[in-house]
Design a protein around this motif. Structure first.
Motif, PDB file in Angstrom:
ATOM      1  N   ALA A   1       0.104   5.455 -10.015  1.00 28.51           N
ATOM      2  CA  ALA A   1      -0.415   6.660  -9.237  1.00 28.51           C
ATOM      3  C   ALA A   1      -0.942   6.270  -7.766  1.00 28.51           C
ATOM      4  N   GLU A   2      -1.932   5.339  -7.987  1.00 28.20           N
ATOM      5  CA  GLU A   2      -2.571   4.932  -6.615  1.00 28.20           C
ATOM      6  C   GLU A   2      -2.027   4.256  -5.535  1.00 28.20           C
ATOM      7  N   GLY A   3      -0.706   3.570  -6.243  1.00 31.05           N
ATOM      8  CA  GLY A   3       0.143   2.958  -5.148  1.00 31.05           C
ATOM      9  C   GLY A   3       1.113   3.734  -4.563  1.00 31.05           C
ATOM     10  N   LEU A   4       1.449   4.989  -5.180  1.00 27.42           N
ATOM     11  CA  LEU A   4       2.216   6.033  -4.469  1.00 27.42           C
ATOM     12  C   LEU A   4       1.515   6.781  -3.601  1.00 27.42           C
ATOM     13  N   LYS A   5      -0.032   6.913  -3.946  1.00 29.66           N
ATOM     14  CA  LYS A   5      -0.792   7.937  -2.907  1.00 29.66           C
ATOM     15  C   LYS A   5      -0.915   7.208  -1.646  1.00 29.66           C
ATOM     16  N   VAL A   6      -0.776   5.897  -1.738  1.00 26.26           N
ATOM     17  CA  VAL A   6      -1.267   5.109  -0.285  1.00 26.26           C
ATOM     18  C   VAL A   6       0.351   4.973   0.486  1.00 26.26           C
ATOM     19  N   ALA A   7       1.313   5.202  -0.308  1.00 24.96           N
ATOM     20  CA  ALA A   7       2.703   4.942   0.328  1.00 24.96           C
ATOM     21  C   ALA A   7       3.190   5.844   1.452  1.00 24.96           C
ATOM     22  N   ASP A   8       3.559   5.250   2.393  1.00 17.81           N
ATOM     23  CA  ASP A   8       4.334   5.985   3.463  1.00 17.81           C
ATOM     24  C   ASP A   8       5.570   6.189   3.500  1.00 17.81           C
ATOM     25  N   GLY A   9       6.218   5.367   2.512  1.00 18.50           N
ATOM     26  CA  GLY A   9       7.770   5.482   2.810  1.00 18.50           C
ATOM     27  C   GLY A   9       8.480   4.760   3.733  1.00 18.50           C
ATOM     28  N   VAL A  10       9.598   5.194   4.241  1.00 20.20           N
ATOM     29  CA  VAL A  10      10.354   4.563   5.347  1.00 20.20           C
ATOM     30  C   VAL A  10      10.334   5.172   6.847  1.00 20.20           C
ATOM     31  N   LYS A  11       9.763   4.098   7.756  1.00 18.72           N
ATOM     32  CA  LYS A  11       9.568   4.739   9.028  1.00 18.72           C
ATOM     33  C   LYS A  11      11.045   5.472   9.434  1.00 18.72           C
ATOM     34  N   GLY A  12      10.584   6.789   9.992  1.00 19.47           N
ATOM     35  CA  GLY A  12      11.473   7.749  10.570  1.00 19.47           C
ATOM     36  C   GLY A  12      12.647   8.261   9.581  1.00 19.47           C
ATOM     37  N   ARG A  13      12.048   8.339   8.349  1.00 16.65           N
ATOM     38  CA  ARG A  13      12.973   9.039   7.195  1.00 16.65           C
ATOM     39  C   ARG A  13      12.002  10.235   6.597  1.00 16.65           C
ATOM     40  N   VAL A  14      12.169  11.380   7.074  1.00 16.01           N
ATOM     41  CA  VAL A  14      11.378  12.461   6.488  1.00 16.01           C
ATOM     42  C   VAL A  14       9.873  11.804   6.644  1.00 16.01           C
ATOM     43  N   GLU A  15       9.696  11.345   7.594  1.00 19.34           N
ATOM     44  CA  GLU A  15       8.307  10.680   7.711  1.00 19.34           C
ATOM     45  C   GLU A  15       7.284  11.695   8.324  1.00 19.34           C
ATOM     46  N   VAL A  16       6.363  12.000   7.549  1.00 22.47           N
ATOM     47  CA  VAL A  16       5.218  12.822   7.889  1.00 22.47           C
ATOM     48  C   VAL A  16       4.288  12.314   8.811  1.00 22.47           C
ATOM     49  N   VAL A  17       3.889  12.825   9.935  1.00 24.99           N
ATOM     50  CA  VAL A  17       2.778  12.417  10.752  1.00 24.99           C
ATOM     51  C   VAL A  17       1.475  12.893  10.329  1.00 24.99           C
ATOM     52  N   ARG A  18       0.545  12.097  10.120  1.00 26.31           N
ATOM     53  CA  ARG A  18      -0.732  12.535   9.347  1.00 26.31           C
ATOM     54  C   ARG A  18      -1.636  12.938  10.720  1.00 26.31           C
TER      55      ARG A  18
END
Length: 483
Positions: free
Chosen positions: A316-333
Motif C-alpha cells: 500500500a505504501e509503495g503504491l501511494k508514492v508511485a507516479d506511474g509512467v511519465k506521459g501516460r495518464v500522468e497527473v500533475v500534482r
C-alpha cells in the motif's frame, strides 16, 4: 569460456571440430563478430544467418552454431535442431546465469505492461531494495536509465543486461515480456519467480496472424514461471489457467470472484482508491493514476508482490508514492481544485481511448488541449478533431511538433473535423499560451487533458527544437497564479 561449457544444457546434435575451443564472445549478428567469437546462425524472417557464416569466420569467429552444415566454412561447427531456442541457454551460460541469481518478474498482456512494471518497481524499491526494470520505454538499473530498443531485448542483450543488473546490486528484475519474445524464445532460458497476465485485445496480428496464435504465445510465460498471476475478469482467464499446468496460479479481479479482489472502487480525477481484499485481510489502496484500468494494473502489481512475500502495508505504501509512467495518464500534482493530466495520445485511437477513460471518472468538464504533428499523416488531423469535439466539453486547438509545416495550416486541418461536432473550442497557436488559457479557464472539478506530447520534454519547430516540458510549465503557471 570453453565451448563445451558454453554448450551446457544445450541440445547438441553434433560437434564438428574442437569442442574445447576458447570462446571470447557470442553474437548472431555477423557485423558484431570479433576474434574468438562463436557466431550463431539463426534463420530469420527475411535473412538467414547461415548465409553470413563465412563473413563471420573472416572477421575472426572461431566456431559457428548452426542448424545444418555450411558449405565452405572451415571452422568448428555445432549443429543443433533449433538455433533460436538454444541461443537463450547459450547466452545464460556465457554470462554465468544471471537469470538464476535474480528474482525475475515477467508481465505480459496487450495493455498495462509498462505501467505495471513501474508499480512493482515502486513497491519493491520503497522497501529499500534495488530493482532492475526492462521495458518498452527504457531499461533501468537502480537509478541509471538505459535506452530501450525493443519491449523485450534479444537473447544475448537480455542476459548481458541481467548480468549488469546483478553486478550493480539488483535483487529483483521486473520486465515486460512481449508476445514476440515468447514466440521467438527470447526468454526460453529464464525462470521467473512470478509471471503475470494483464489482458488481451487485438494487436500484433501482422506477426501472429490469428488471435489464437497471439494468446498461445502469451500463455508460454506460464511454462517459465513458478507462480502465474492472471486477471480473472479477462475472457482469456480460463484458457490461460488451463494452459498453466506447471505453476501455481493466483487470480485477481474486480467483478469475478478471485483470490485478490478490489472492492469499493472510487474513481477520481487525481487517481483511484479501493479496498484490497485478500481472504480475511483488507487494506485501502490509494494510487495517483486515474482510470479503471489503473485498478487492474494495481491488482497485477499487488498480486506479484504478495507472491514475492511483501506485506500489504508495504504494498500500500509503495503504491501511494508511485507516479506511474511519465506521459501516460500522468497527473500533475498541482494542488488546485481542478486536475491536469498529460498523455502521449497523438493518434485518433489514442485520443479516443484517453478521453473515454477520463469521461469514466470526470465530475465536471473535460477540457482537451491538443494539436497534430507536422510532416506526419495529414489524414488523422480531422479525425482527431472530430473525436476531441465529440467527447470533450471544450477544446483548445494548438500546436504539437509543427516541424517544417505552418502551424496554422495544421490547425485548419484539425478544425475541419471539430467544426461539425458542436463542441465549443478556442484556437491558441502557441502551445505555452494554450496551456495557460486552459488553466485560466478551468473551474472546480474540471479535468484538463494535455494530449500529444506525453513524456517529451521538447517541441520541434521549423527552425529549432526548444525545451518544452509540460509538467514544468503547468507547475510554473499554477505557481504564478497563486502568487
Amino acid at each position: 569460456m570453453k565451448l563445451s561449457e558454453l554448450l551446457k544444457n544445450v541440445d547438441v546434435e553434433e560437434i564438428i571440430g574442437n569442442g574445447e575451443l576458447n570462446i571470447s564472445g557470442i553474437t548472431f549478428d555477423s557485423r558484431q563478430v570479433k576474434p574468438g567469437y562463436l557466431f550463431i546462425c539463426i534463420p530469420g524472417f527475411k535473412v538467414d544467418g547461415h548465409d553470413f557464416a563465412s563473413d563471420a569466420i573472416e572477421k575472426g569467429a572461431v566456431a559457428i552454431l548452426a542448424e545444418h552444415s555450411v558449405e565452405g566454412v572451415c571452422a568448428t561447427t555445432v549443429i543443433v535442431k533449433n538455433a533460436r531456442r538454444e541461443t537463450s541457454t547459450i547466452a545464460s551460460n556465457f554470462y554465468d546465469h544471471p537469470d538464476k541469481k535474480l528474482k525475475l518478474i515477467g508481465i505480459t498482456g496487450t495493455n498495462g505492461k509498462t505501467t505495471t512494471t513501474y508499480l512493482i518497481k515502486s513497491i519493491i524499491e520503497n522497501t529499500g531494495k534495488v530493482v532492475g526494470l526492462i521495458g518498452t520505454n527504457q531499461n533501468i538499473i537502480g537509478k541509471t536509465v538505459i535506452p530501450s530498443h525493443h519491449t523485450t531485448p534479444d537473447f544475448i542483450e537480455l542476459m548481458e543486461l541481467l548480468s549488469q543488473m546483478k553486478e550493480e546490486g539488483a535483487e529483483y528484475v521486473v520486465m515486460e515480456v512481449s508476445s514476440h519474445s515468447l514466440a521467438l524464445d527470447r526468454v526460453a532460458a529464464c525462470q521467473f519467480e512470478v509471471g503475470a497476465f494483464t489482458n488481451i485485445t487485438q494487436d500484433h496480428l501482422d506477426f501472429h496472424e490469428t488471435m489464437e496464435n497471439y494468446l498461445e504465445a502469451k500463455s508460454k510465460l506460464f511454462s517459465l514461471c513458478k507462480t502465474g498471476v492472471i486477471n480473472n475478469d479477462s475472457d482469456a482467464a480460463n484458457y490461460l489457467i488451463d494452459k498453466a499446468k506447471n505453476c501455481h496460479i493466483m487470480t485477481y479481479g474486480i467483478n469475478n470472484q478471485s483470490e485478490i479482489m478490489a472492492k469499493n472502487v472510487n474513481l477520481r480525477g487525481s487517481g483511484i482508491d479501493f479496498d484490497l481484499v485478500i481472504g480475511d485481510e483488507k487494506v485501502r489502496i490509494d494510487l495517483a493514476i486515474p482510470g479503471e484500468f489503473s485498478v487492474y494494473n494495481a491488482l497485477t502489481a499487488i498480486s506479484c508482490c504478495v507472491r514475492l512475500g511483501f506485506s500489504l502495508a508495504e504494498i500500500a505504501e509503495g503504491l501511494k508514492v508511485a507516479d506511474g509512467v511519465k506521459g501516460r495518464v500522468e497527473v500533475v500534482r498541482t494542488n488546485t481544485n481542478y486536475t491536469v493530466i498529460i498523455d502521449y495520445a497523438h493518434t485518433p485511437d489514442g485520443l479516443l481511448n484517453i478521453i473515454n477513460t477520463i469521461r469514466g471518472f470526470a465530475k465536471a468538464r473535460v477540457i482537451t488541449v491538443f494539436g497534430c504533428g507536422g510532416d506526419r499523416d495529414k489524414a488523422k488531423r480531422p479525425l482527431m478533431g472530430k473525436i476531441a469535439g465529440e467527447l470533450s466539453d471544450f477544446c483548445v486547438v494548438t500546436s504539437d511538433n509543427p516541424r517544417s509545416e505552418n502551424p496554422s495550416d495544421i490547425i485548419a486541418d484539425i478544425l475541419a473535423g471539430i467544426s461539425g461536432t458542436g463542441c465549443n473550442y478556442a484556437v491558441v497557436e502557441n502551445r505555452f499560451d494554450a496551456i495557460e488559457f486552459a488553466l485560466d479557464h478551468a473551474e472546480k472539478d474540471d479535468i484538463i487533458l494535455l494530449a500529444g506530447k506525453g513524456h517529451e520534454t521538447y517541441q520541434i519547430l521549423k527552425d529549432r527544437t526548444i525545451v518544452f516540458d509540460e509538467r514544468e510549465i503547468v507547475l510554473k503557471l499554477v505557481e504564478n497564479n497563486e502568487a
